[in-house]
Design a protein around this motif. Sequence first.
Motif, PDB file in Angstrom:
ATOM      1  N   CYS A  31     103.191  41.202  10.473  1.00  0.00           N
ATOM      2  CA  CYS A  31     103.304  42.601  10.086  1.00  0.00           C
ATOM      3  C   CYS A  31     102.020  43.324  10.477  1.00  0.00           C
ATOM      4  O   CYS A  31     100.993  42.702  10.713  1.00  0.00           O
ATOM      5  N   PRO A  32     102.094  44.662  10.555  1.00  0.00           N
ATOM      6  CA  PRO A  32     100.964  45.393  11.122  1.00  0.00           C
ATOM      7  C   PRO A  32      99.741  45.518  10.199  1.00  0.00           C
ATOM      8  O   PRO A  32      98.638  45.736  10.687  1.00  0.00           O
ATOM      9  N   THR A  33      99.909  45.414   8.899  1.00  0.00           N
ATOM     10  CA  THR A  33      98.730  45.667   8.041  1.00  0.00           C
ATOM     11  C   THR A  33      98.509  44.556   7.016  1.00  0.00           C
ATOM     12  O   THR A  33      99.448  43.878   6.596  1.00  0.00           O
ATOM     13  N   ALA A  34      97.250  44.430   6.619  1.00  0.00           N
ATOM     14  CA  ALA A  34      96.893  43.449   5.597  1.00  0.00           C
ATOM     15  C   ALA A  34      97.582  43.787   4.269  1.00  0.00           C
ATOM     16  O   ALA A  34      97.938  42.902   3.501  1.00  0.00           O
ATOM     17  N   ALA A  35      97.800  45.082   4.026  1.00  0.00           N
ATOM     18  CA  ALA A  35      98.446  45.482   2.773  1.00  0.00           C
ATOM     19  C   ALA A  35      99.881  44.949   2.729  1.00  0.00           C
ATOM     20  O   ALA A  35     100.351  44.448   1.711  1.00  0.00           O
ATOM     21  N   GLN A  36     100.567  45.045   3.881  1.00  0.00           N
ATOM     22  CA  GLN A  36     101.939  44.533   3.918  1.00  0.00           C
ATOM     23  C   GLN A  36     101.966  43.023   3.704  1.00  0.00           C
ATOM     24  O   GLN A  36     102.857  42.491   3.064  1.00  0.00           O
ATOM     25  N   ARG A  37     100.964  42.334   4.268  1.00  0.00           N
ATOM     26  CA  ARG A  37     100.907  40.889   4.070  1.00  0.00           C
ATOM     27  C   ARG A  37     100.672  40.563   2.596  1.00  0.00           C
ATOM     28  O   ARG A  37     101.213  39.604   2.057  1.00  0.00           O
ATOM     29  N   ILE A  38      99.884  41.398   1.917  1.00  0.00           N
ATOM     30  CA  ILE A  38      99.694  41.205   0.477  1.00  0.00           C
ATOM     31  C   ILE A  38     101.037  41.318  -0.231  1.00  0.00           C
ATOM     32  O   ILE A  38     101.383  40.532  -1.106  1.00  0.00           O
ATOM     33  N   GLY A  39     101.837  42.306   0.194  1.00  0.00           N
ATOM     34  CA  GLY A  39     103.173  42.473  -0.367  1.00  0.00           C
ATOM     35  C   GLY A  39     104.024  41.227  -0.170  1.00  0.00           C
ATOM     36  O   GLY A  39     104.731  40.793  -1.074  1.00  0.00           O
ATOM     37  N   GLN A  40     103.932  40.615   1.018  1.00  0.00           N
ATOM     38  CA  GLN A  40     104.743  39.424   1.305  1.00  0.00           C
ATOM     39  C   GLN A  40     104.233  38.193   0.555  1.00  0.00           C
ATOM     40  O   GLN A  40     104.991  37.458  -0.054  1.00  0.00           O
ATOM     41  N   ALA A  41     102.915  37.967   0.652  1.00  0.00           N
ATOM     42  CA  ALA A  41     102.382  36.677   0.222  1.00  0.00           C
ATOM     43  C   ALA A  41     101.908  36.669  -1.234  1.00  0.00           C
ATOM     44  O   ALA A  41     101.781  35.609  -1.831  1.00  0.00           O
ATOM     45  N   LEU A  42     101.651  37.852  -1.804  1.00  0.00           N
ATOM     46  CA  LEU A  42     101.259  37.875  -3.223  1.00  0.00           C
ATOM     47  C   LEU A  42     102.371  38.528  -4.034  1.00  0.00           C
ATOM     48  O   LEU A  42     103.131  37.856  -4.693  1.00  0.00           O
ATOM     49  N   SER A  43     102.453  39.855  -3.992  1.00  0.00           N
ATOM     50  CA  SER A  43     103.608  40.476  -4.641  1.00  0.00           C
ATOM     51  C   SER A  43     103.778  41.907  -4.160  1.00  0.00           C
ATOM     52  O   SER A  43     102.813  42.565  -3.785  1.00  0.00           O
ATOM     53  N   GLU A  44     105.030  42.340  -4.180  1.00  0.00           N
ATOM     54  CA  GLU A  44     105.316  43.704  -3.724  1.00  0.00           C
ATOM     55  C   GLU A  44     104.693  44.733  -4.657  1.00  0.00           C
ATOM     56  O   GLU A  44     104.227  45.779  -4.217  1.00  0.00           O
ATOM     57  N   ASP A  45     104.668  44.389  -5.946  1.00  0.00           N
ATOM     58  CA  ASP A  45     104.039  45.305  -6.899  1.00  0.00           C
ATOM     59  C   ASP A  45     102.585  45.534  -6.519  1.00  0.00           C
ATOM     60  O   ASP A  45     102.082  46.651  -6.558  1.00  0.00           O
ATOM     61  N   LEU A  46     101.924  44.444  -6.143  1.00  0.00           N
ATOM     62  CA  LEU A  46     100.507  44.543  -5.814  1.00  0.00           C
ATOM     63  C   LEU A  46     100.286  45.422  -4.586  1.00  0.00           C
ATOM     64  O   LEU A  46      99.335  46.191  -4.534  1.00  0.00           O
TER      65      LEU A  46
END
Length: 566
Positions: free
Chosen positions: A173-188
């Motif tokens: 995915c294009p951004t680190a924020a999106q990866r946070i959504g995938q690998a940690l949580s969407e809420d985060l």
Amino acid sequence: MVRELVDNALDAKASTIVLRFLAGGVRLINVEDDGSGIERNQLALALKRHATSKISTLGDLEQLSTMGFRGEALAAIASVSDLSITSQTHDQAHAWRIDARSGELSPAALSVGTRIEVRELFFNTPARRKFLKTDATELTHCLEAARRHALARPDVSFSIWSEGKLHDQWLACPTAAQRIGQALSEDLERQCLSVSYASGAVQVSGFIGTPDAARARADQQYCYVNGRFVRDKVIQHAVRQAFADVLHGARQPVYVLFITVDPNRVDVNVHPTKIEVRFRDSREVHSAVFHAVQNALAPPRLASPGLAPPLPAPSGLASPSTWPASHYSSARQGSLSINEAQALWQPAAGASLPQTNQSASPYEEPANDWRLGRAIAQLQGIYILAENAQGLVIVDTHAAHERIVYESLKQALSGAQIQSQPLLIPATFAATPEEVAACDEHATTLAQLGLELTAFSPKTLAVRAAPAALAEGDVVALARSVLGQLAELGSQEAALALVSEAQNALLASMACHAAVRANRKLSLEEMNALLRQMEVTERSDQCNHGRPTWRQISIQELDTLFMRGR
Ligand code: ADP
Ligand code: MG
């Protein structure tokens, strides 16, 4: 183990990495990548200790000292397991597989890339095998290792299989924020604030969770130095300190931070798995991380012109700098008044709160212009209800006011010298050799912090003077924690932060007493003044105890509540 294997795949420029586990990795760890692959005649070499393909120039060799010793991982894993490598490069007719134990090479089928299979971990060392945890726990460790890589490399796809089932998939995915959504949580992903800061030799970027997203455990704290995941006390401490003001109780902040430092200023060889590092100048890193996180938590509210309240206040009403005391004197409950509190700090009253609009009819302003809207009513003497462009705003009056008073006290204090006050009776305590040494070594710093310490005997220290505001408190505890901090981090910044933390705790309790109590009727003007002040106060989204000060309820949410289709 997973860390090293994924490291190698990334070194080989893989864009897709597939991990497969059986029995939490104990029976099988299989890591397959689409990287450059290994030539047939290099396969045996890859398994030799100290054989690395990653140093080919003199420049690479110089990097050796900074990047850590290379060429150990595969050999080490092969020595405790049944390992095979299958690999294909772009110019071979087909793939080749090597069995690490027999050294046997055989033709195989695989598209360009590498597959490393690790079977029966520790089969030949039953003593170590006994220490393995349950399959579920081992799998959690493997997943966490993959997640650490994944958060740093959103451009790479990761798929994780366990017992033949797809367990997790994080597509590129294009951004680190999106990866946070995938690998940690969407809420985060929705609750995170972006961090971007540079000072001298250190750059800090990444994301922190808002105080709302903080957790009971410190299980979502990721930090990377020059792209490698590390666990580092200096960084952890700096983040905690930056969060100190906005976190509730023992809550743990969430963060994914990328720190870039000149490789010559960091030693990565202090730990065999390179999970720990040592900075040449830990103070420089502490300060950069602290400011990076603090800036992300408290961006200047006046940045957006649409939200800036008109200045100045042309009215007969009390100026905001005095209204905590004059409007709410009834709320003081016999404790220190705000003026008394401010008088403790020099200079006092002048360093006041920002001005807000107190013109004759503030509520004729269009509601949409204010971030927190226009006050419409007060509920039960506790909550302010306001209307803004998104819908309804609910403010906890006491919590919000407490933060405003606290921030203004802090502002009054900042820049002012810490005043030292001699103690009538010096407070002595039994000190450790480290404390005595720190006292000797950091005498100047201690003096700057308002602390005067002398050695009474080789094992006894005496506090002779303490910061004026804290002189009544437990000066021994303060001295000990400052000495401990200086001994551990050697950092003046950290020690200063400790003293100001203690001062802030004091200010916070003053603010709490000075702030508007519940069940106090406010006029619309007072409510609006409070809202405007919140808009220009740093960290005003949380009270001093880390609870939220306001909530937004959107029109959509209200519509849903009333099942009203639009
Ligand atoms: P290092 O990574 O420090 O060089 P390793 O023991 O981890 O040492 O790997 C040894 C060598 O094997 C590497 O230098 C590399 O040439 C090769 N290698 C290992 N894994 C891969 C992979 N997934 N793709 C391509 N080459 C690999
Ligand atoms: Mg390696």
